[in-house]
Design an enzyme around this catalytic site. Structure first.
Site, PDB file in Angstrom:
ATOM      1  N   GLU A  35       0.869  -1.165   0.000  1.00 55.11           N
ATOM      2  CA  GLU A  35       0.000   0.000   0.000  1.00 55.11           C
ATOM      3  C   GLU A  35       0.917   1.229   0.000  1.00 55.11           C
ATOM      4  O   GLU A  35       1.820   1.314   0.840  1.00 55.11           O
ATOM      5  CB  GLU A  35      -0.880   0.002   1.253  1.00 55.11           C
ATOM      6  CG  GLU A  35      -1.792   1.201   1.239  1.00 55.11           C
ATOM      7  CD  GLU A  35      -2.732   1.304   2.432  1.00 55.11           C
ATOM      8  OE1 GLU A  35      -2.769   0.391   3.264  1.00 55.11           O
ATOM      9  OE2 GLU A  35      -3.407   2.345   2.498  1.00 55.11           O
ATOM     10  N   ARG A 260       5.541 -13.073   9.279  1.00 49.43           N
ATOM     11  CA  ARG A 260       6.209 -11.824   8.955  1.00 49.43           C
ATOM     12  C   ARG A 260       7.556 -11.752   9.667  1.00 49.43           C
ATOM     13  O   ARG A 260       7.798 -12.462  10.636  1.00 49.43           O
ATOM     14  CB  ARG A 260       5.336 -10.620   9.299  1.00 49.43           C
ATOM     15  CG  ARG A 260       4.981 -10.506  10.771  1.00 49.43           C
ATOM     16  CD  ARG A 260       3.956  -9.399  10.997  1.00 49.43           C
ATOM     17  NE  ARG A 260       4.547  -8.087  10.900  1.00 49.43           N
ATOM     18  CZ  ARG A 260       4.131  -7.137  10.055  1.00 49.43           C
ATOM     19  NH1 ARG A 260       3.135  -7.361   9.239  1.00 49.43           N
ATOM     20  NH2 ARG A 260       4.702  -5.977  10.043  1.00 49.43           N
ATOM     21  N   LYS A 270       4.840   0.622   9.307  1.00 48.55           N
ATOM     22  CA  LYS A 270       4.902   1.897   8.581  1.00 48.55           C
ATOM     23  C   LYS A 270       4.331   3.025   9.421  1.00 48.55           C
ATOM     24  O   LYS A 270       4.820   4.146   9.385  1.00 48.55           O
ATOM     25  CB  LYS A 270       4.117   1.785   7.273  1.00 48.55           C
ATOM     26  CG  LYS A 270       4.956   1.273   6.129  1.00 48.55           C
ATOM     27  CD  LYS A 270       4.188   1.319   4.834  1.00 48.55           C
ATOM     28  CE  LYS A 270       3.321   0.100   4.705  1.00 48.55           C
ATOM     29  NZ  LYS A 270       2.649  -0.021   3.415  1.00 48.55           N
TER      30      LYS A 270
HETATM   31  P1  ATP Z   1       3.066  -2.331   7.946  1.00 48.68           P
HETATM   32  O1  ATP Z   1       2.570  -3.279   8.981  1.00 48.68           O
HETATM   33  O2  ATP Z   1       4.488  -1.954   8.103  1.00 48.68           O
HETATM   34  O3  ATP Z   1       2.198  -1.150   7.731  1.00 48.68           O
HETATM   35  P2  ATP Z   1       1.789  -3.587   5.797  1.00 48.68           P
HETATM   36  O4  ATP Z   1       1.649  -5.043   5.821  1.00 48.68           O
HETATM   37  O5  ATP Z   1       0.604  -2.791   6.147  1.00 48.68           O
HETATM   38  O6  ATP Z   1       3.055  -3.175   6.625  1.00 48.68           O
HETATM   39  P3  ATP Z   1       1.811  -3.411   2.980  1.00 48.68           P
HETATM   40  O7  ATP Z   1       2.171  -2.264   2.151  1.00 48.68           O
HETATM   41  O8  ATP Z   1       0.405  -3.851   3.003  1.00 48.68           O
HETATM   42  O9  ATP Z   1       2.306  -3.064   4.434  1.00 48.68           O
HETATM   43  O10 ATP Z   1       2.766  -4.630   2.690  1.00 48.68           O
HETATM   44  C1  ATP Z   1       3.061  -5.123   1.414  1.00 48.68           C
HETATM   45  C2  ATP Z   1       3.463  -6.554   1.539  1.00 48.68           C
HETATM   46  O11 ATP Z   1       4.581  -6.689   2.393  1.00 48.68           O
HETATM   47  C3  ATP Z   1       2.349  -7.376   2.132  1.00 48.68           C
HETATM   48  O12 ATP Z   1       2.193  -8.536   1.360  1.00 48.68           O
HETATM   49  C4  ATP Z   1       2.818  -7.687   3.517  1.00 48.68           C
HETATM   50  O13 ATP Z   1       2.343  -8.918   3.929  1.00 48.68           O
HETATM   51  C5  ATP Z   1       4.337  -7.668   3.360  1.00 48.68           C
HETATM   52  N1  ATP Z   1       4.978  -7.314   4.633  1.00 48.68           N
HETATM   53  C6  ATP Z   1       4.779  -6.202   5.364  1.00 48.68           C
HETATM   54  N2  ATP Z   1       5.490  -6.244   6.503  1.00 48.68           N
HETATM   55  C7  ATP Z   1       6.163  -7.419   6.492  1.00 48.68           C
HETATM   56  C8  ATP Z   1       7.063  -8.063   7.391  1.00 48.68           C
HETATM   57  N3  ATP Z   1       7.430  -7.503   8.543  1.00 48.68           N
HETATM   58  N4  ATP Z   1       7.559  -9.268   7.044  1.00 48.68           N
HETATM   59  C9  ATP Z   1       7.226  -9.841   5.877  1.00 48.68           C
HETATM   60  N5  ATP Z   1       6.380  -9.293   4.996  1.00 48.68           N
HETATM   61  C10 ATP Z   1       5.847  -8.101   5.283  1.00 48.68           C
HETATM   62 MG    MG Z   2      -1.096  -3.807   4.850  1.00 46.59          MG
END
Ligand code: ATP
Ligand code: MG
Length: 557
Positions: A35, A260, A270
């Site tokens: 996102e 994760r 984020k």
């Molecule tokens: P955050 O929790 O930091 O806001 P998010 O999951 O909301 O991260 P996205 O932009 O939706 O952020 O993430 C894009 C991709 O990266 C998704 O498929 C998510 O599962 C993966 N991702 C995010 N954080 C991690 C992590 N700590 N380890 C592995 N994959 C991750």
């Molecule tokens: Mg997300």
């Protein structure tokens, strides 16, 4: 190592089995779906390596898709940074990057289709009522009073929502699934909401936006994604993902969840990283203290070392915390093998060689890498006036001291053996200059009869470049800054020593042409690179030579 020869994991086992069974005709299409509401961090790097790595392993394809259903929190700046970061990490997406917003027309049609099938309805409960009707983990929810509207009525209302006839929040479209489901995600989840906001891609075309869960699976289906890999927290959403695709009878990608990446001493959210930026705790998303990809790049972490780290930690189904020392180790290992050496004095003290002629200059040829001849050599000038590091002199040395002290000899790296005769002090008693003698018979050879115990680095004062060197360390001084702490938040664990500046550093002249971002080992000090942004000569410490935190942790245990 090529992707195919790398060890597999439980996801490659699933894909291997699918291929054997002829599912998707052996085709593999994955996607990385950020996102665009912030910069990517080390956790995303794991997901990028996994998704793009799988595409490489199976000669398939990985799409970069922006999941842009929350326009208020998103921006083009984030989109551009994400593209840069994925590319820098060493991966390529085919075709243009994709956007969930490319599918807003299709998604609207899918929503209408659900309505026509009697599987979605327009609901007018407000947020509080919605919560009350939803029930809890222990109690089932209650049906909304709007649940039994006819398809025609729902369709007309949904179109009126799209046409801007209602203010934000007045109505939503909900999937009609099961208010008594033990899985709360299936209790008639909202799939569309009204938001009168401008969207960075679609402008003012829409005032209704699809929810993440509705968008995600259908975007996968539209693109023909074969394996939709996501993190464990989406496991409970999978039944909804499946329900939507089954009900709409579309192509049905398989969602697969993995754990994760959590790193100690690090925050990977984020939202929290944005807070660090917005509240000025760091200088920006690419501050070298940040665990963002752009921060790590600016700090001097190499893409190769991040990929190696992601490879080593593997892919599992159970949550765990990885020691950030492993990431730093991967960085050190890559830089030790590949970074050229240079001499830099961080905290200079003057040395005058009393028996060396004033005005004389010699040029020493020094190898760039002790273990790699291909790295070549460089020229290092030498003269009567030098700088050495304050830390390499002790008037009253501790036991086993191998560096400079009055009356004893040390070797200057790549140069002569010198002996300190006298330390000159200022009116406050601080040592400001060392008077030494050099031994002209010691260039590259040890003098007859004795071998100096220590070797120190130095820079010729007349030739030295002035620079600022940022000494970075871990941003947090607590192992789990992110955990629940009584009366404390992650901000309370910011390490005040995460940045100290050596503002008067002296560099050997070859560093004038150092390319920003390219790693050097500053002998005896650590790994450094020239800052990517600064116009002046500024270097950033990437990582120390040894893991100093391991010692601290061992003591604390
Ligand atoms: P955050 O929790 O930091 O806001 P998010 O999951 O909301 O991260 P996205 O932009 O939706 O952020 O993430 C894009 C991709 O990266 C998704 O498929 C998510 O599962 C993966 N991702 C995010 N954080 C991690 C992590 N700590 N380890 C592995 N994959 C991750
Ligand atoms: Mg997300």
């Amino acid at each position: 190592m090529s992707e195919t020869s790398k060890p597999g994991n439980f996801i490659t086992q699933i894909i291997d089995k699918d291929s054997e069974n002829g599912k998707h005709g052996g085709k593999v299409l994955t996607r990385f779906p950020p996102e665009p509401n912030g910069y990517l961090h080390i956790g995303h790097a794991k997901s990028i390596c996994l998704n793009f790595g799988i595409a490489q392993r199976y000669q398939g394809q990985c799409n970069l898709r922006f999941d842009d259903t929350n326009p208020e929190k998103e921006s083009v700046e984030y989109i551009e940074s994400i593209k840069r970061d994925v590319t820098w990490l060493g991966f390529e997406w085919k075709e243009e990057p994709k956007f969930a917003s490319d599918y807003f027309d299709a998604l609207f049609e899918f929503a209408c289709e659900l309505i026509k099938k009697g599987k979605a309805y327009v609901c007018e409960l407000n947020a509080d009522e919605m919560r009350e009707y939803r029930g809890t983990l222990k109690e089932p929810g209650k049906d909304s009073p709007y649940r039994d509207r006819t398809a025609e009525e729902n369709l007309a209302l949904f179109e009126a929502m799209r046409d801007g006839q209602f203010p934000d929040g007045e109505k939503v479209l909900r999937a009609k699934i099961d208010m008594a489901s033990p899985n709360i995600n299936l209790r008639d989840p909202i799939i569309y909401r009204i938001r009168h906001v401008h969207h960075h891609q679609t402008g003012d075309k829409w005032c209704v936006y699809p929810m993440y869960d509705f968008t995600h699976g259908l975007s996968d289906a539209i693109e023909g994604v074969t394996h939709s890999i996501c993190t464990l927290e989406f496991q409970d959403h999978r039944p909804l993902y499946d329900w939507i695709l089954e009900t709409l009878e579309t192509f049905h990608p398989q969602q697969i969840e993995f754990a994760r990446l959590n790193l100690n001493y690090t925050v990977t959210s984020k939202r929290k990283l944005k807070q660090l930026v917005d509240d000025g705790h760091v200088e920006g998303w690419d501050d070298p203290r940040m665990p963002t990809i752009s921060g790590m790049r600016r700090r001097g972490y190499t893409a190769q070392s991040i990929r190696n780290f992601c490879e080593r930690i593997g892919v599992t189904k159970s949550d765990s915390v990885v020691d950030v020392g492993m990431l730093e180790h991967a960085v050190r290992e890559d830089l030790d093998a590949n970074a050229n050496r240079a001499m830099v004095v961080l905290n200079p003290i003057k040395v005058t060689l009393t028996n060396y002629p004033e005005g004389k200059e010699e040029i020493f040829t020094v190898s760039n890498h002790p273990k790699n001849e291909d790295a070549g050599t460089r020229e290092v000038p030498f003269s009567k006036h030098l700088f050495v590091d304050q830390a390499d002199f002790a008037e009253v040395p501790p036991r086993k001291w191998k560096r400079m002290t009055p009356g004893s000899a040390v070797r200057l790296r790549g140069g002569y053996v010198i002996t300190c005769d006298e330390a000159i002090k200022d009116e406050n008693g601080n040592v400001v200059e060392l008077l030494c003698r050099y031994d002209e018979n010691t260039l590259g050879v040890n003098p007859e009869g004795y071998k100096p115990k220590g070797v120190i680095h130095w820079v010729s004062a007349e030739h030295a470049l002035d620079a600022e060197v940022n000494l970075y360390d871990r941003l947090f001084n607590h192992e789990s800054p992110d955990a629940k702490h009584e009366d404390k938040t992650f901000l309370d664990f910011i390490n005040p020593e995460a940045l100290t500046v050596a503002s008067n550093a002296k560099l050997e002249p070859s560093l004038l042409n150092a390319e920003p971002g390219v790693g050097y080992q500053f002998e005896r000090e650590g790994y450094f690179c020239r800052d990517l942004n600064a116009e002046r000569l500024v270097f950033n410490r990437t990582v120390t030579l040894r893991d100093s935190w391991a010692k601290i942790e061992a003591k604390g245990k």
